[in-house]
Design a protein around this motif. Structure first.
Motif, PDB file in Angstrom:
ATOM      1  N   THR A   1     -29.486  35.797 -36.881  1.00  0.00           N
ATOM      2  CA  THR A   1     -28.051  35.532 -36.772  1.00  0.00           C
ATOM      3  C   THR A   1     -27.286  36.702 -37.362  1.00  0.00           C
ATOM      4  OG1 THR A   1     -28.097  34.278 -38.848  1.00  0.00           O
ATOM      5  CG2 THR A   1     -28.221  33.010 -36.798  1.00  0.00           C
ATOM      6  N   ARG A   2     -26.114  36.948 -36.792  1.00  0.00           N
ATOM      7  CA  ARG A   2     -25.223  38.009 -37.272  1.00  0.00           C
ATOM      8  C   ARG A   2     -23.923  37.350 -37.724  1.00  0.00           C
ATOM      9  NH1 ARG A   2     -28.108  39.523 -33.129  1.00  0.00           N
ATOM     10  NH2 ARG A   2     -29.283  41.438 -33.212  1.00  0.00           N
ATOM     11  N   TRP A   3     -23.440  37.779 -38.872  1.00  0.00           N
ATOM     12  CA  TRP A   3     -22.276  37.156 -39.500  1.00  0.00           C
ATOM     13  C   TRP A   3     -21.237  38.200 -39.861  1.00  0.00           C
ATOM     14  CZ3 TRP A   3     -22.188  31.957 -39.543  1.00  0.00           C
ATOM     15  CH2 TRP A   3     -23.400  31.313 -39.284  1.00  0.00           C
ATOM     16  N   ALA A   4     -19.979  37.817 -39.779  1.00  0.00           N
ATOM     17  CA  ALA A   4     -18.884  38.714 -40.153  1.00  0.00           C
ATOM     18  C   ALA A   4     -18.977  39.079 -41.632  1.00  0.00           C
ATOM     19  CB  ALA A   4     -17.537  38.069 -39.841  1.00  0.00           C
ATOM     20  N   SER A   5     -19.489  38.148 -42.456  1.00  0.00           N
ATOM     21  CA  SER A   5     -19.585  38.390 -43.898  1.00  0.00           C
ATOM     22  C   SER A   5     -20.586  37.416 -44.514  1.00  0.00           C
ATOM     23  CB  SER A   5     -18.225  38.175 -44.562  1.00  0.00           C
ATOM     24  OG  SER A   5     -17.840  36.812 -44.440  1.00  0.00           O
ATOM     25  N   ARG A   6     -20.975  37.701 -45.723  1.00  0.00           N
ATOM     26  CA  ARG A   6     -21.854  36.790 -46.467  1.00  0.00           C
ATOM     27  C   ARG A   6     -21.130  35.461 -46.703  1.00  0.00           C
ATOM     28  NH1 ARG A   6     -26.615  37.490 -50.309  1.00  0.00           N
ATOM     29  NH2 ARG A   6     -26.925  35.331 -50.902  1.00  0.00           N
TER      30      ARG A   6
ATOM     31  N   ASP B   1     -19.270  28.638 -31.628  1.00  0.00           N
ATOM     32  CA  ASP B   1     -18.022  28.133 -32.189  1.00  0.00           C
ATOM     33  C   ASP B   1     -18.014  28.102 -33.714  1.00  0.00           C
ATOM     34  OD1 ASP B   1     -17.005  27.732 -29.608  1.00  0.00           O
ATOM     35  OD2 ASP B   1     -17.918  25.738 -29.495  1.00  0.00           O
ATOM     36  N   VAL B   2     -19.060  28.598 -34.343  1.00  0.00           N
ATOM     37  CA  VAL B   2     -19.126  28.605 -35.800  1.00  0.00           C
ATOM     38  C   VAL B   2     -18.307  29.792 -36.313  1.00  0.00           C
ATOM     39  CG1 VAL B   2     -20.657  28.851 -37.792  1.00  0.00           C
ATOM     40  CG2 VAL B   2     -21.379  27.490 -35.814  1.00  0.00           C
ATOM     41  N   PRO B   3     -17.304  29.529 -37.159  1.00  0.00           N
ATOM     42  CA  PRO B   3     -16.469  30.627 -37.669  1.00  0.00           C
ATOM     43  C   PRO B   3     -17.302  31.701 -38.372  1.00  0.00           C
ATOM     44  CG  PRO B   3     -15.513  28.505 -38.226  1.00  0.00           C
ATOM     45  CD  PRO B   3     -16.875  28.232 -37.659  1.00  0.00           C
ATOM     46  N   GLY B   4     -17.100  32.939 -37.987  1.00  0.00           N
ATOM     47  CA  GLY B   4     -17.799  34.062 -38.610  1.00  0.00           C
ATOM     48  C   GLY B   4     -19.150  34.383 -38.033  1.00  0.00           C
ATOM     49  N   CYS B   5     -19.678  33.533 -37.143  1.00  0.00           N
ATOM     50  CA  CYS B   5     -20.974  33.823 -36.528  1.00  0.00           C
ATOM     51  C   CYS B   5     -20.751  34.757 -35.344  1.00  0.00           C
ATOM     52  CB  CYS B   5     -21.669  32.542 -36.067  1.00  0.00           C
ATOM     53  SG  CYS B   5     -23.310  32.870 -35.367  1.00  0.00           S
ATOM     54  N   LEU B   6     -21.375  35.918 -35.398  1.00  0.00           N
ATOM     55  CA  LEU B   6     -21.200  36.933 -34.351  1.00  0.00           C
ATOM     56  C   LEU B   6     -22.331  36.925 -33.331  1.00  0.00           C
ATOM     57  CD1 LEU B   6     -20.087  39.850 -36.702  1.00  0.00           C
ATOM     58  CD2 LEU B   6     -18.634  38.204 -35.484  1.00  0.00           C
ATOM     59  N   GLY B   7     -23.399  36.196 -33.631  1.00  0.00           N
ATOM     60  CA  GLY B   7     -24.501  36.150 -32.687  1.00  0.00           C
ATOM     61  C   GLY B   7     -25.654  35.330 -33.213  1.00  0.00           C
ATOM     62  N   PHE B   8     -26.433  34.754 -32.284  1.00  0.00           N
ATOM     63  CA  PHE B   8     -27.600  33.940 -32.603  1.00  0.00           C
ATOM     64  C   PHE B   8     -28.679  34.252 -31.582  1.00  0.00           C
ATOM     65  CE2 PHE B   8     -30.254  30.365 -31.516  1.00  0.00           C
ATOM     66  CZ  PHE B   8     -30.697  29.905 -32.735  1.00  0.00           C
TER      67      PHE B   8
END
Length: 121
Positions: free
Chosen positions: A78-83, A30-37
């Motif tokens: 972790t994978r993020w949509a952006s820095r 549910d963390v905005p911008g987090c694409l994976g953990f």
């Protein structure tokens, strides 16, 4: 996309405490911008005959440079949509909550590395 990897070497004997802390950690979905953990534990060595296996005459792959046992190694990937999304999470109450108990990583060494994804298939 940004991939952030936190390499963690816990104090010997505290591996279980670290694993349990990550099992209790709040979900990242549910963390905005987090694409994976993902939370990874290093396996001892490559299987016999694997191309990546070390020279059998060299020091044991699970020994440090002076022959002492290596510390266990864990990766938090972790994978993020952006820095910007990653940095916003680091400033968030969610981050503070997830890192509220420092005892799970007491004595641990860690290294944070970031990679920009240039190509994805």
């Amino acid at each position: 996309m940004l991939v952030v990897i936190n390499r963690i070497w816990p104090e010997p004997g505290s591996e279980r405490r670290l694993e349990e802390a990550f099992a209790r950690a709040p979900a990242m979905k549910d963390v905005p911008g987090c694409l994976g953990f993902e939370f990874w534990r290093r396996q001892p060595a490559a299987p016999a005959g694997h191309p990546g296996q070390a020279d059998p005459t060299a020091a044991a792959p699970d020994a440090g440079p002076t022959g002492e046992p290596r510390r266990a190694e864990y990766l938090v990937v972790t994978r993020w949509a952006s820095r910007e999304a990653f940095e916003a999470w680091r400033r968030s109450p969610h981050f503070q909550h997830a890192h509220r108990d420092p005892s799970a990583s007491a004595g641990a060494r860690s290294e944070l590395v970031m990679y920009e994804v240039l190509r994805q298939a």
